[in-house]
Design an enzyme around this catalytic site. Structure first.
Site, PDB file in Angstrom:
ATOM      1  N   HIS A  13       0.826  -1.171  -0.155  1.00 20.33           N
ATOM      2  CA  HIS A  13       0.172   0.272  -0.162  1.00 20.33           C
ATOM      3  C   HIS A  13       0.601   1.698   0.183  1.00 20.33           C
ATOM      4  CE1 HIS A  13      -3.952   2.312   1.345  1.00 20.33           C
ATOM      5  NE2 HIS A  13      -3.064   2.967   1.060  1.00 20.33           N
ATOM      6  N   HIS A  15       1.802   5.344  -2.064  1.00 19.02           N
ATOM      7  CA  HIS A  15       1.179   6.651  -2.640  1.00 19.02           C
ATOM      8  C   HIS A  15       2.262   7.301  -3.142  1.00 19.02           C
ATOM      9  CE1 HIS A  15      -2.920   6.576  -1.190  1.00 19.02           C
ATOM     10  NE2 HIS A  15      -2.515   6.191  -0.486  1.00 19.02           N
ATOM     11  N   LYS A  99      -9.571  -0.419  -5.354  1.00 17.95           N
ATOM     12  CA  LYS A  99      -9.428   0.642  -4.536  1.00 17.95           C
ATOM     13  C   LYS A  99     -10.676   0.974  -3.755  1.00 17.95           C
ATOM     14  CE  LYS A  99      -7.683   2.173  -0.727  1.00 17.95           C
ATOM     15  NZ  LYS A  99      -6.629   2.755  -0.560  1.00 17.95           N
ATOM     16  N   HIS A 136     -10.472   0.950   1.792  1.00 15.02           N
ATOM     17  CA  HIS A 136     -10.110   1.892   3.364  1.00 15.02           C
ATOM     18  C   HIS A 136     -11.715   2.166   3.912  1.00 15.02           C
ATOM     19  CE1 HIS A 136      -8.984   6.155   5.019  1.00 15.02           C
ATOM     20  NE2 HIS A 136      -9.798   5.930   5.706  1.00 15.02           N
ATOM     21  N   HIS A 174      -4.251  -0.473   5.989  1.00 17.14           N
ATOM     22  CA  HIS A 174      -4.143   0.305   6.642  1.00 17.14           C
ATOM     23  C   HIS A 174      -5.200   0.459   8.060  1.00 17.14           C
ATOM     24  CE1 HIS A 174      -7.011   2.642   5.390  1.00 17.14           C
ATOM     25  NE2 HIS A 174      -6.155   3.432   4.105  1.00 17.14           N
ATOM     26  N   ASP A 247       1.480   2.996   3.597  1.00 17.55           N
ATOM     27  CA  ASP A 247       0.277   3.705   3.147  1.00 17.55           C
ATOM     28  C   ASP A 247       1.468   4.882   2.959  1.00 17.55           C
ATOM     29  OD1 ASP A 247      -1.548   5.568   2.461  1.00 17.55           O
ATOM     30  OD2 ASP A 247      -2.002   5.344   5.338  1.00 17.55           O
TER      31      ASP A 247
HETATM   32  O1  DOR Z   1      -3.183   9.365   5.449  1.00 14.30           O
HETATM   33  C1  DOR Z   1      -3.494   9.320   4.160  1.00 14.30           C
HETATM   34  N1  DOR Z   1      -3.682   9.628   3.468  1.00 14.30           N
HETATM   35  N2  DOR Z   1      -4.793   8.535   3.950  1.00 14.30           N
HETATM   36  C2  DOR Z   1      -5.189   7.633   3.084  1.00 14.30           C
HETATM   37  O2  DOR Z   1      -6.247   7.381   3.344  1.00 14.30           O
HETATM   38  C3  DOR Z   1      -4.793   8.941   1.962  1.00 14.30           C
HETATM   39  C4  DOR Z   1      -2.927   9.479   1.875  1.00 14.30           C
HETATM   40  C5  DOR Z   1      -3.090  10.562   0.622  1.00 14.30           C
HETATM   41  O3  DOR Z   1      -2.853  10.257  -0.381  1.00 14.30           O
HETATM   42  O4  DOR Z   1      -2.111  11.326   1.220  1.00 14.30           O
HETATM   43 ZN    ZN Z   2      -3.167   5.165   1.494  1.00 14.51          ZN
END
Ligand code: DOR
Ligand code: ZN
Length: 344
Positions: A13, A15, A99, A136, A174, A247
């Site tokens: 997971h 980004h 997702k 999520h 998460h 995450d």
């Molecule tokens: O804290 C987070 N940031 N939780 C999420 O679900 C998305 C993520 C983000 O894309 O910044």
């Molecule tokens: Zn995330």
């Protein structure tokens, strides 16, 4: 123990964003992990297989030369996702899940699902074809306390979905609460969860230590010490239903240190080292290899990685910030020490 060698890990997971931001953060992940499930919450979101393949190409182009990192793509479910997209995703070989963002639950979730029943036909197709649903897991009702939103999601959405689609493979992403740990432990086959480093290492006091701490704000938000201890027990047990998903979610400093700051903690610079700290604290370093390098691959039906990563018990100073395109980002532990180091 002063040194630990594990199979090369994966991040289930992550980004990565796009453009300059992608180029700034990708080297951190590619230095440690062989593969990562790359979240689709771009602006606009990655909703089709065609968009995912194009995003995958941009990620590969942004890799440091010689890097062998493989991005594993996932599509962003919307109320309008067509069930035929599941077939396209499956056939691509590059898309490993869909997702589910409940609309409004978190960063860039505005195009998310407004009512789970609206994606019933998509979930049915996913269950048939063995495509993973990544969730999520927070309800979005503003009347529900922000610290209760994950626990409430289990009864309101997750448990019914898992029951309605007995063959659907689900990753509860998460997880942050004792309730989530207990739910996953008691769930049927085909249900698993990822756990972040921040939820293993910090409780909600870390949001308010000496003042408000925007760089400790993520969603789901940090929870109580009781919840954190339940997560530590989950990883210490070696249960294959729990695996690594950082995450790691980079945001420019000024968007977090702001009137209304963004959710997201950046951990890619020290991900496996932070997990090593958590496993050591749980007296479970021997379980790190399964959690980081085997349970996730087994769940997703992918081969284990070749090669290893060696960690040594040697502290180092995390920089106060990293460059992030024309901005900067503040990583987890900025200006502080991390107790383990990846041997180069
Ligand atoms: O804290 C987070 N940031 N939780 C999420 O679900 C998305 C993520 C983000 O894309 O910044
Ligand atoms: Zn995330």
């Amino acid at each position: 123990m002063t040194s630990l060698t594990i199979r090369r890990p994966d991040d289930w997971h992550l980004h990565l964003r796009d453009g300059d931001a992608l180029r700034a953060v990708l080297p951190h992940t590619a230095a440690q992990f062989a593969r990562a499930i790359v979240m689709p919450n771009l602006k606009p979101p990655v909703t089709t297989t065609g968009q995912a393949l194009a995003y995958k190409r941009r990620i590969i182009e942004a890799l440091p030369s010689g890097s062998k990192f493989e991005p594993l793509m996932t599509l962003y479910l919307t109320d309008r996702t067509d069930p035929t997209e599941v077939e396209k995703a499956r056939a691509s070989g590059a898309v490993h899940g869909f997702k589910l963002y409940p609309a409004g639950a978190t960063t860039n979730s505005d195009s998310g699902v407004t009512d789970i029943r609206r994606v019933d036909s998509v979930l049915a197709r996913m269950a048939e074809l063995g495509v993973v649903l990544q969730v999520h897991g927070e309800v979005t009702d503003p009347n529900i306390d922000v610290f209760d939103r994950e626990a409430r999601f289990i009864g309101a959405v997750l448990a019914p979905v898992i029951e309605r689609y007995p063959n659907l493979r689900v990753v509860f992403e998460h997880i942050t609460t004792r309730e989530a740990v207990e739910f996953v432990r008691g769930a049927r086959k085909g249900v698993a969860a990822t756990i972040t480093p921040q939820h293993l290492l910090m409780n909600r006091n870390a949001l308010f230590t000496g003042g408000i701490r925007p760089h400790h704000y993520c969603l789901p938000v940090l929870k109580t010490e009781t919840d954190r201890r339940a997560l530590l027990e989950a990883i210490a047990s070696g249960d294959p239903r729990f695996f690594l998903g950082t995450d790691s979610a980079p945001h420019a400093r000024h968007t977090k240190e702001a009137f209304c700051g963004c959710a997201g903690i950046y951990s890619a610079h020290a991900a496996i080292e932070l997990y090593a700290e958590a496993f050591e604290a749980a007296g479970a370093l021997a379980q790190l290899n399964g959690f980081a390098s085997e349970h996730g691959a087994a769940f997703y039906g992918l081969p284990y990685n070749e090669g290893t990563v060696t960690l040594t018990k040697e502290s180092w100073d995390v920089p106060a910030s990293y460059r992030f395109g024309s901005d900067e980002l503040v990583p987890l532990r900025a200006g502080e020490k991390v107790l383990w180091r990846v041997a180069q």
